[in-house]
Design an enzyme around this catalytic site. Structure first.
Site, mmCIF file in Angstrom:
data_model
loop_
_atom_site.group_PDB
_atom_site.id
_atom_site.type_symbol
_atom_site.label_atom_id
_atom_site.label_comp_id
_atom_site.label_asym_id
_atom_site.label_seq_id
_atom_site.Cartn_x
_atom_site.Cartn_y
_atom_site.Cartn_z
ATOM 1 N N ARG A 20 0.832 -1.209 0.000
ATOM 2 C CA ARG A 20 0.000 0.000 0.000
ATOM 3 C C ARG A 20 0.873 1.269 0.000
ATOM 4 N NH1 ARG A 20 -3.816 -0.876 4.818
ATOM 5 N NH2 ARG A 20 -1.948 -1.970 5.545
ATOM 6 N N ASN A 38 -6.526 -2.396 1.511
ATOM 7 C CA ASN A 38 -6.294 -3.834 1.533
ATOM 8 C C ASN A 38 -7.570 -4.509 1.996
ATOM 9 O OD1 ASN A 38 -5.461 -6.416 1.936
ATOM 10 N ND2 ASN A 38 -3.779 -5.918 3.321
#
Ligand SMILES: [Fe+3]
Ligand SMILES: [Mg+2]
Ligand SMILES: [Zn+2]
Ligand SMILES: [Zn+2]
Lengths: 742, 322
Positions: A20, A38
């Site tokens: 991320r 996520n």
């Protein structure tokens, strides 16, 4: 310029590798806005901005994933722009998708540099990590991956670490982030007392430097460590493990120090440096170490530091013997208490208070027949799944075998193999098996509805399967070996050669030198090594003298000592005798016959010694031996004339080396001739080699060369071990095929 | 002289065989009347069992099929905490059996029965075609002496002596190996009687026969785990030597004169003393303990600190190792 918005889904190993933050950095650089999230292991990205920038983002996602990530798919959908002001990392969300999670990742180059830099605030910090490296699966409690759900949750970050976590660098959103001030601390305990932090590190270095044997808490468990040059230390280490002969692996500070002793191919270097940092079996050029380390072996198990602690130790001390801490046959210690019990036998125990949630041994890989071959699949690979071309209609559990136990959970198009667990006869291995199973089921939310297990009536895994499930599919051992390869390559039809020690046959005899015509979920036994009576049960797999006496009896050779005489009478009386076509026992018998070695203090010892001897003889200097084929309904490879000829040749003064080489050659030829015969009969030109006997590189490489010369396509396992550690995948695949046919 | 089909005809020859051989050996009032059944004194609570004996060779070091057939049934009764009282025996003789051999077997049975305090009260003989073989069935009636207490964690597991002797003796004679190994074939009722008289809280009893110690422990475990220690297991050096040569495991070898007694942990020392001062129990030892159910019914603690799951015998010599 047109303003567009895309919704991007990324599938693959994207958790715990700093994925991320990586996306956020990319997006910010490209001046895109949106978010990344996520969702239970699947990354969802919403990005908006100019189309060329979006395209550039997609290109980067597809082509330059961060260290440790493995991307399977990047899917794009158009969305409507929302005019978001910035790019943010959104909180994790659960989802129904089946997650992927990274294995433990070796120290990355950046962290390596920091830990060696006296000016860095993490100089000599043994537990340094970042988004691209550090422990992952071994400390994971539950998904999604957040610090709160790992063994790091007990360490509150200091302000500096917090700043890094929130900032834009390599440690943005690094869940394992910590430092000298706030993270786990090294403890070094001896009978004299306990030291912490820097003092502990110095004492540990000093102890090892002065020839000490210490236990060190690593990523997946404790390790026993000592200098490979100190014979006394290595001997003490052997005594603690109760391991008489098996070679130890050596950890080197860096690649050049390995290159000084071993020759390495490109593929081998790639493996050694991969984030998994497995032990790689390399051919030795030179061996300056005590013969107690790996004296008798052609190969040296070599690996590089994968934690900062390993790096600091090897950097200061040079190569070190590093082996899993446990008595032979028992699981690796993961709890501080287990290691401290042995304190009086050691010069110290180095540990820390971070909990190891999953025991993981170091993985072992070798390059053979041109590609990496898994020998032990554990730390650095687990919990990575194997992707199939087919899909499981219902989740399923494959129990694996008993000797190198390891299960596999199958769901969707994936099979998640567990780590190497050991011999199920050990109660603690059995406990770990159950523990590893319930952990994996919980983390990946897989609820298997059926189980597949081996046919063997004495297998613990079979007992367990029937205990846990009402519906159990039992599959033949060697069929599972071949099916494991069929699964990897999505083969529907193959001629399988499964050579190993012992597997329970469908006729109640012991198989182990098998030619199986595999079609879909079915197989026919189309050929095998001559079945002979073998005396001694499990002891025959250890004591090669028993195997030799049995082969001599079958070959009509007179006994040559009182023990052989006794065994022959036992064979005639059917006492402790089974019928077996085992290839493993044939190797044992040859090893004993040639006077190479006659006892397996660890699995395969006699066969490995025989291979080592053969390797010292040039192929053309091999003594010509033969294994005649009897082509009936099934092809029988008659090993008896081979035993007789070898015995005669010894009398005539032929060297054991020439015979060892000739034996490998004869077996390879007989295997290929059998395959050619079966190709003529069935028109199948694909051949798969499986079973632990093919861990023998000479046999494997001679067979694959001959098989290819004769126009076959050859298939060898890559992702799973060729020995019993690989059968769980085969069992799962057969479960899938059976389910599809039903 | 050999057995012929005439010996089973029911006529004169049969009669002569019974009178001159069996009755002479087993003589007692109940049998001597030669009625269709034996009429005997009863007890309040009875234990009843039967067993058939098939063994090659008929005679082996330390015993023979006759002694075995009496001990086997006597021991089965004893393992039910019963005192053996009456025995019946059925003989199946194959044509060609030496009369002399039969006589020796019968004499051995009679002697063993006297030692075990049982009376052979009824019998039967049949002759079949064959190659001179001999098979015996015995049934036994005993008087129940006491009841078992429920097993619980902390109970002690006792073994009355060395493992594998009978199995090794039979093997030695079948393989024609000269050694000092003798079958341990023996009646165990005195041992059991002493435990009962000594007030020992007995939880379970089992004679270590087919399948060996490992198999019978699995049968006894119930909902508990039985933990035994490798180092504590007694095996004679001779048996150890022979089994090593052939890859046999004494844990899975048969005895005919050994038993496992699970007793209350607090009674363990006293029970051991009682066993050790009884005939055939001199080498009695504690081999382990009952614990709460763990991963497996039976666990073997090895010398190196490992623990191993001990399963049942699943086939003579069936290997597992790859
Ligand atoms: Fe196998
Ligand atoms: Mg019985
Ligand atoms: Zn790093
Ligand atoms: Zn910090």
């Amino acid at each position: 310029m047109t303003h567009s918005a895309w919704h991007i889904t990324v599938l693959g190993v994207v958790q715990g590798v700093g994925y991320r933050p990586y996306v956020a950095r990319l997006a910010e650089k490209l001046e895109l806005t949106g978010w990344v999230r996520n969702e239970g292991g699947i990354v969802q990205i919403f990005a908006e901005g100019p189309k060329p920038a979006l395209e550039k983002l997609l290109f980067e996602l597809r082509n330059h994933p961060p260290f440790g990530a493995a991307i399977d798919e990047v899917a794009v959908q158009c969305a409507s722009p929302k005019a978001l002001p910035s790019f943010t990392i959104a909180d994790s969300r659960r989802s129904d998708g089946i997650p992927l999670f990274p294995p433990d990742l070796a120290l990355c180059a950046d962290c390596r540099r920091e830990v060696m830099d006296p000016g860095d605030r993490r100089y000599r910090y043994p537990f340094i990590s970042c988004v691209a490296c550090g422990p992952r699966y071994s400390i994971l409690e539950e998904l999604p991956y957040d610090r709160a759900r790992t063994a790091m949750s007990v360490y509150a970050q200091c302000p500096e670490c917090q700043k890094e976590y929130a900032g834009g660098g390599r440690r943005r959103h690094a869940q394992t982030l910590s430092c000298h001030q706030c993270g786990p601390q090294l403890i070094f305990e001896t009978l004299d007392g306990r030291l912490k932090g820097e003092a502990a590190l110095d004492a540990l270095l000093k102890s090892l430097h002065s020839g000490g044997v210490v236990a060190i808490k690593g990523i997946g468990g404790f390790q026993l460590v000592c200098s490979p040059l100190n014979e006394r230390a290595v001997k003490r280490l052997r005594a603690i493990k109760g391991r008489e002969q098996k070679p130890f692996a050596v950890m080197f500070p860096d690649l050049p120090s390995v290159a000084a002793l071993c020759s390495m191919s490109e593929a081998e270097i790639r493996l050694i440096e991969s984030p998994a940092r497995p032990i790689v079996l390399l051919e030795k050029r030179e061996d300056p170490f005590s013969p107690e380390v790996a004296g008798g072996s052609r190969y040296l198990g070599v690996f590089l530091p994968y934690t900062a602690l390993h790096l600091i130790l090897t950097d200061k001390l040079g190569p070190l013997v590093v082996t899993s801490a446990n008595p032979a046959g028992e699981p690796i210690w993961t709890e501080d208490g287990e290691a401290l019990v042995y304190l009086s036998m050691l010069d110290g125990v180095a540990y820390h208070d971070r909990v190891i949630l999953t025991p993981l041994d170091d993985s072992v890989v070798q390059v053979a027949a041109g590609a990496p071959r898994m020998v032990r699949r554990s730390r650095g690979y687990v919990p990575r799944p194997i992707f199939l071309q087919k899909t499981f209609p219902r989740p399923l559990l494959a129990m694996g075998g008993d000797l190198k136990a390891g299960f596999a959970l199958a769901v969707g198009n994936r099979v998640y193999p567990s780590q190497y667990l050991g011999d199920m006869k050990s109660l603690n291995v059995l406990k770990n098996y159950r523990g590893a199973l319930s952990r994996m089921e919980r983390i990946f939310q897989i609820r298997p509805e059926t189980a597949v297990c081996d046919l063997h009536p004495g297998y613990e895994t079979r007992r367990l399967a029937h205990q846990m499930f009402g519906r159990v599919l039992e599959v033949q051992h060697h069929h599972a070996h071949i099916a494991s390869i069929m699964a990897e390559y999505d083969l529907d039809e193959v001629l399988g050669v499964a050579f190993d020690g012992t597997g329970y046959g469908t006729d109640g005899t012991i198989w182990g030198g098998e030619f199986l015509l595999c079609r879909g979920s079915h197989f026919e036994r189309e050929g095998h090594l001559q079945t002979i009576p073998i005396c001694g049960g499990d002891e025959a797999a250890k004591n090669a003298g028993l195997a030799l006496a049995s082969f001599k009896h079958a070959a009509g050779l007179a006994p040559e000592n009182p023990r052989e005489e006794l065994v022959q009478r036992a064979l005639e009386g059917g006492i402790k005798t089974v019928l077996s076509s085992s290839a493993g026992r044939l190797f044992d018998a040859m090893s004993a016959l040639l006077g190479v070695r006659d006892y397996n203090s660890y699995e395969g010892e006699c066969a490995i010694a025989l291979e080592n001897l053969a390797a010292k003889t040039a192929p053309q200097d091999g003594y010509p031996l033969q294994i005649p084929l009897k082509k009936g309904d099934a092809v029988i490879l008659d090993s008896r004339p081979l035993i007789r000829d070898a015995r005669c040749a010894l009398d005539r003064g032929v060297s054991p080396g020439a015979l060892a080489r000739g034996f490998h050659e004869a077996l390879a030829k007989a295997i290929v001739e059998t395959l050619i015969h079966l190709r003529e009969k069935y028109g199948i030109r694909r051949a798969a080699l499986g079973g632990g006997v093919f861990a023998n590189r000479i046999l494997m490489e001679r067979c694959s060369a001959l098989i290819q010369e004769n126009g076959f396509e050859i298939y060898l396992p890559r992702q799973m071990p060729i020995h019993d550690g690989g059968i769980a995948l085969g069992q799962a695949y057969l479960g899938l095929l059976k389910g599809m046919e039903a | 002289m050999k057995i012929t089909l005439a010996h089973g005809s029911g006529g004169e020859t049969t009669r002569a065989l019974i009178d001159q051989l069996f009755v002479r050996q087993f003589t007692n009032p109940a049998l001597d009347s030669l009625g269709d059944c034996a009429r005997v004194q009863g007890f309040k609570r009875l234990a009843v069992t039967t067993d058939s004996f098939v063994v090659t060779p008929l005679f082996f070091p330390g015993g023979d099929i006759g002694k075995l057939s009496v001990c086997g049934t006597v021991n089965d009764l004893a393992m039910g905490l019963a005192a053996p009282r009456y025995l019946t025996c059925g003989f199946i003789l194959e044509e060609g059996l030496e009369l002399d051999a039969l006589e020796r077997v019968a004499a051995s049975m009679a002697k063993t029965a006297r030692k075990a305090g049982v009376v052979v009260v009824a019998g039967d003989t049949k002759v079949v075609e064959g190659r001179g073989g001999l098979y015996i069935n015995t049934a036994g009636v005993g008087e129940i002496l006491a009841d078992f207490c429920p097993m619980a964690p902390g109970d002690a597991i006792l073994l009355s002596g060395t493992l594998g002797d009978h199995h090794a003796a039979i093997l030695s004679s079948r393989l024609n190996v000269q050694n000092a190994i003798e079958s341990d074939c023996a009646p165990l009722h005195v041992m059991v009687q002493r435990l009962v008289e000594g007030g020992i809280r007995v939880k379970a009893l089992r004679d270590v026969t087919r399948g060996g110690l490992a198999t019978i422990l699995n049968e006894l475990a119930g909902t508990h785990t039985l933990r035994i220690e490798d180092a504590a297991l007694p095996v004679s050096p001779e048996v150890c030597g022979l089994s090593g040569l052939l890859g046999l495991d004494p844990l899975y070898m048969a005895n005919e004169g050994k038993m496992v007694a699970i007793v209350d942990g607090r009674d363990a020392d006293k029970a051991l003393d009682l066993l050790r001062t009884s005939p055939y129990g001199e080498r009695a030892v504690q081999i382990g303990r009952v614990t709460v159910r763990n991963e497996a019914p039976v666990v073997l603690q090895t010398a190196l600190g490992g623990s191993r799951v001990l399963g049942v015998l699943y086939g003579e010599g069936l290997p597992r190792i790859c």
